[in-house]
Design an enzyme around this catalytic site. Structure first.
Site, short mmCIF file in Angstrom:
data_model
loop_
_atom_site.label_atom_id
_atom_site.label_comp_id
_atom_site.label_asym_id
_atom_site.label_seq_id
_atom_site.Cartn_x
_atom_site.Cartn_y
_atom_site.Cartn_z
N SER A 260 0.82 -1.21 0.00
CA SER A 260 0.00 0.00 0.00
C SER A 260 0.85 1.25 0.00
O SER A 260 2.05 1.22 0.26
CB SER A 260 -0.94 0.01 1.20
OG SER A 260 -0.24 0.47 2.32
N LYS A 261 0.20 2.34 -0.30
CA LYS A 261 0.87 3.62 -0.50
C LYS A 261 1.69 4.04 0.73
O LYS A 261 2.67 4.75 0.60
CB LYS A 261 -0.20 4.68 -0.80
CG LYS A 261 0.29 5.70 -1.78
CD LYS A 261 -0.80 6.62 -2.22
CE LYS A 261 -0.23 7.60 -3.23
NZ LYS A 261 -1.20 8.41 -3.86
#
Ligand code: GLU
Length: 494
Positions: A260-261
């Site tokens: 994820s970011k």
């Protein structure tokens, strides 16, 4: 066999995640291998998640990556356009189509109107949670009278349309990666097909579109696996042929969690900005979850098209390993033409003020020599700027004590004098000078091997290791070499 048709169907929520690029890539590889088509459809029915400009960014990222689609949404002259005979390819432009198909389901009794308010649905859910049962719609409107429902709608009441899920029926399908999957319909909600805003839900739109666009293989991330039985019920309700399903293992980080970011770069555009090569990013991503039969690691797009197969896609998560990507990218950089790498590097050099825009034409060969000196040593293009500052500072700083000590060795003054003598005899450094200089120095001073190369390298760069010496001499040129020798003589040799 009918033509193979695949689709990549992102929602325009902002950017293409590298996990999504892998999905698009597998679509592309398989479609091209089979002489079929791969289309880009935009799934924008969730208006609350819509991000302005996202579609343009996403199309650009796919094009940059070289994962080129045959049909769907494109950018031409900066504008979004659509091409292909099964359009529109943007779901929000297909509302009348969904209307037609939802009417058909209502007519067949396979879908029904629901007037339950959000408050009521929340209350039911809360009660179910308290009782420890999985929250599901309690089918309150399932058997309501259709004519009565239609007059409530005419009167302006808000409503949704739900799927009448058959009772106690096993839904079985074969996923080409995950194998056979069976689920009983009693575990499936009477899901909403049309929302109160009149837009279809993902489940409804995806089935109608995959059918109308003649999709033969549905490839997507395995987070959608739980949705597939619901979609199969829809195919069955319409009496449509069910496509092949391929659910890909999630792309994980090193801790085996979803990438994820928060942990760093995940958008394709991030990698583009750092100067990864598109073919290298695709090469690496293809290997996150797939491997060719001979386990070859560096592959071109064409080789991947030839060798790709869903049979060799792993069932469980592939780990995204940045070090491995850097290695793969480095390999592709070494294989690339020097002019290409130079052109890619130029914007980074201008940005860091190493060169000016005017230099690009005036001193192109010099810039190329700089790039040549590090082409073998970088993992991605923007990294070049860290590796080349040695060319731009004539005040040499030995990188550590070992380098500093090396300059204090007895023969160093003689060596520097000899180098100065040679360089003062030429107008400018050329290939001949570069090719002969160490031979000449050796003959003139009797110094050889490590004692010859190491101090010279440190005098010219301050470092013990680095680019090829020939390249360094060529890039620095006569004047810079003289300045460096003099600086070292004045400040670093005692
Ligand atoms: N629109 C979905 C997404 O954003 C696509 C799922 C599918 O391919 O069916 O991932």
């Amino acid at each position: 066999m009918s033509e193979v048709r695949l689709r990549f169907a992102p929602s325009p929520t902002g950017y293409v995640h590298i996990g999504s690029l892998r999905t698009a890539l597998y679509d592309y590889l398989f479609a091209n291998q089979k002489g079929g088509k791969y289309i880009l459809r935009i799934e924008d029915t969730d208006r609350s998640r819509y991000v302005e400009g996202a579609v343009e960014n996403m199309v650009q990222s796919l094009l940059w990556a070289g994962v080129k689609h045959d049909e769907g949404v494109f950018i031409e002259d900066g504008k979004l356009i659509q091409k292909g005979e099964y359009g529109p390819y943007i779901q929000s432009e297909r509302l009348d189509i969904y209307k037609k198909y939802i009417d058909e389901l209502i007519q067949k009794g396979k879908a029904y109107y629901c007037f339950c308010s959000k408050e009521r649905l929340d209350k039911v859910r809360e009660e179910q949670k308290e009782q420890g049962v999985t929250p599901m719609y309690d089918k309150y409107c399932r058997n309501s009278d259709k004519t009565e429902a239609e007059s409530r709608i005419k009167a302006g009441e808000e409503y949704t349309i739900r799927l009448r899920v058959p009772e106690n029926k096993d839904i079985t399908f074969e996923d080409l990666v995950k194998g056979n999957i069976t689920i009983n319909t009693d575990e499936i909600d009477d899901q909403v097909l049309i929302k109160t805003d009149g837009f279809p839900t993902y489940h409804f739109a995806v089935v109608v579109d995959d059918y109308l666009m003649k999709i033969t293989h549905v490839v997507r991330g395995d987070e959608w696996l739980v949705s597939t039985p619901k979609q199969i019920i829809l195919y069955q309700a319409f009496g449509w042929k069910i496509p092949e399903f391929i659910h890909l293992p999630t792309v994980l980080n090193k801790d085996k969690k979803k990438l994820s970011k928060r942990q760093g770069d995940v958008a394709v555009s991030d990698f583009q900005k750092k100067g990864y090569l598109p073919e290298a990013l695709c090469n690496y991503l293809a290997l996150v979850g797939w491997s060719p039969e001979d386990n070859q690691e560096i592959l071109t797009m064409d080789e991947m098209v030839k060798q790709f197969s869903f049979n060799r896609v792993s069932k469980t998560g592939g780990v995204f390993d940045l070090d491995k990507l850097n290695w793969v990218n480095g390999q592709h950089i070494r294989k690339s033409d020097l002019d290409r790498i130079t052109k890619l590097a130029i914007p980074y050099l201008i940005d860091k003020n190493y060169i000016t825009k005017e230099d690009v034409n005036k001193r192109y060969d010099w810039i190329k020599a700089i790039i040549a000196s590090v082409q073998e040593k970088i993992s991605y293009i923007s990294e070049i700027t860290d590796k080349i500052d040695i060319f731009f500072k004539n005040e040499i700083v030995p990188e550590n004590d070992e380098a500093g000590e090396m300059l204090k060795k007895e023969q160093v003054p003689d060596l520097l004098q000899a180098l100065k003598n040679e360089i003062l005899q030429i107008d400018e450094v050329d290939d001949e000078f570069v090719n002969n200089i160490f031979k000449v120095l050796k003959n003139k001073t009797g110094i050889k091997g490590k004692n010859l190369f190491m101090p010279t390298r440190i005098v010219l760069t301050g470092q013990l290791h680095g680019p090829d010496m020939g390249n360094i001499i060529k890039v620095l040129g006569k004047q810079n070499i003289l300045k460096r020798i003099e600086y070292v003589e004045r400040n670093l040799i005692k």
